[in-house]
Design an enzyme around this catalytic site. Sequence first.
Site, PDB file in Angstrom:
ATOM      1  N   SER A 176      40.503  37.543  44.338  1.00 52.21           N
ATOM      2  CA  SER A 176      39.939  37.347  43.019  1.00 52.21           C
ATOM      3  C   SER A 176      38.614  38.100  42.916  1.00 52.21           C
ATOM      4  O   SER A 176      38.562  39.288  43.187  1.00 52.21           O
ATOM      5  CB  SER A 176      39.782  35.854  42.740  1.00 52.21           C
ATOM      6  OG  SER A 176      39.570  35.613  41.378  1.00 52.21           O
ATOM      7  N   ASP A 404      50.577  36.509  37.720  1.00 59.92           N
ATOM      8  CA  ASP A 404      49.136  36.276  37.613  1.00 59.92           C
ATOM      9  C   ASP A 404      48.528  37.053  36.452  1.00 59.92           C
ATOM     10  O   ASP A 404      48.581  38.291  36.435  1.00 59.92           O
ATOM     11  CB  ASP A 404      48.467  36.696  38.923  1.00 59.92           C
ATOM     12  CG  ASP A 404      46.969  36.469  38.919  1.00 59.92           C
ATOM     13  OD1 ASP A 404      46.482  35.725  38.051  1.00 59.92           O
ATOM     14  OD2 ASP A 404      46.294  37.036  39.803  1.00 59.92           O
ATOM     15  N   HIS A 430      48.013  34.033  41.663  1.00 61.22           N
ATOM     16  CA  HIS A 430      46.737  34.544  42.157  1.00 61.22           C
ATOM     17  C   HIS A 430      46.642  34.398  43.678  1.00 61.22           C
ATOM     18  O   HIS A 430      46.606  33.295  44.207  1.00 61.22           O
ATOM     19  CB  HIS A 430      45.635  33.742  41.475  1.00 61.22           C
ATOM     20  CG  HIS A 430      44.363  34.484  41.244  1.00 61.22           C
ATOM     21  ND1 HIS A 430      44.306  35.714  40.641  1.00 61.22           N
ATOM     22  CD2 HIS A 430      43.071  34.158  41.530  1.00 61.22           C
ATOM     23  CE1 HIS A 430      43.042  36.102  40.550  1.00 61.22           C
ATOM     24  NE2 HIS A 430      42.288  35.178  41.096  1.00 61.22           N
TER      25      HIS A 430
END
Length: 483
Positions: A176, A404, A430
Amino acid sequence: MKLKAYMSSVLLFLVASSFLTSIATGISTSRLTDRLISNSNYLTSTPLWFNQSLDHFSPYDHRKFGQRYYEYTDNFRIPDGPIFLQICGEAECRGIVNDYIGVLAKKFGAAVVSLEHRYYGESSPFKYFTTENLKYLSSNQALFDLAVFRQYYQETLNAKLNKSGIENPWFVFGTSYSGALSAWFRLKFPHLTCGSLSSSGVVLAVYNFTGFDQQIGESAGSECKSVLQEITTLVDKRLASDGNSLKKLFGAAELKIDGDFLYFLADAAAIAFQYGNPDKLCSPLIEAKKAGEDLVSAYAKYVKEYYVKSFGVGTQTYNQKYLKDTSNDDRLWWFQVCTEVAYFQIAPANDSIRSSKVDTKYHLDLCKNVFGEGIYPKVDATNLYYGGTKIAGTKIVFTNGSQDPWRHASKQTSSPDMPSYIITCQNCGHGTDMRGCPQSPLQLEGNAKNCSVPDAVHKVRQQIIEQMDLWLSQCQDKGKSAI
């Protein structure tokens, strides 16, 4: 990598204590998973400390602050094994998470170290997060933190092993927002790492991130998407006629600003796809539609029972009055959003899932209201500095889950020195390569058995291992930690 722009919002994050806290960006759905990790799900949670410079770019400011880190050496091949630097993201870092990195550490005989991001958790230089105090919170400062820490840890290890002039091969990991940091670290400090894994790394700062909402619609499928759009239409109508009663239905009466409320509802839907739990959202809503039930009430039940109760998301984290409180650490990722990366998740002009009232003006007004005049995201400058999806790095692996919504801020096309892999399955969200399925709650060692197509995860993991094996061997052949 958090990414409401917290990373529902990014993150990016998200979302890893180490990675799971990381995200990139909303409330930050990128940060939610950290709340679901118990102490037993860490390889280690024993903190260590070192003194870090507050400002890496001033020759006059010599202030320091304590920065927390962790080390896990159970699998370390002394003295020349690799060192894996797992970057913590935009949340408190309470240890080294037992995700797939633990498997990789065993395979490569690696030590694992993880550094808490400045300002987050216990690594804050200030008690109060005023806008003035937050001026040292940036990705650039964070990258230099990592470089300084990397040098510090190598020197400390050399002293313990009574060796000098020799460096272990280093490899950097992040997911991320921390996935973006991982890629950027290799870009800016190629001599300090053999390579990087950027898992769901949100390397592209996006001013109007309509692709986020569009991916939610695609991930939902036509039937679920249609129901979600119908709910949005009904919510907009009820908000106009009796907003107070509607907000009470969702347990969100404190959200006086309609945009805050609508962002809360949008994030609640996004998290199901972001973290590999689409059936938790779609199944009950489709059943309610078929049964002729009130869809708004059905969605309110999902929000309260799943998003609020299961994930522990408080509605106050969407409340701009709450975000103005300078003792509140929920300000931190929003500051990075409002100054660097934006990730403004707005409704596309057509075929939107979220309300059209969640627009650019809403986000800019939030930044101004929470942090004051003159605060806005310098997206173009961020992308010029790092390159966005045109990042000119080498030896970086990019991975993304097919469902995602954050993958549209990542690098999804391969190049010879920067392979990019999409893990395709119905619940691949994710950080699937590191977390398995679902991505939240945490699957120990990133177990992929519950992924709808486990072989898709295994294939990408094997490709990651092959790249790591090659790049680490090239480092060792050169007799130093980078080429």
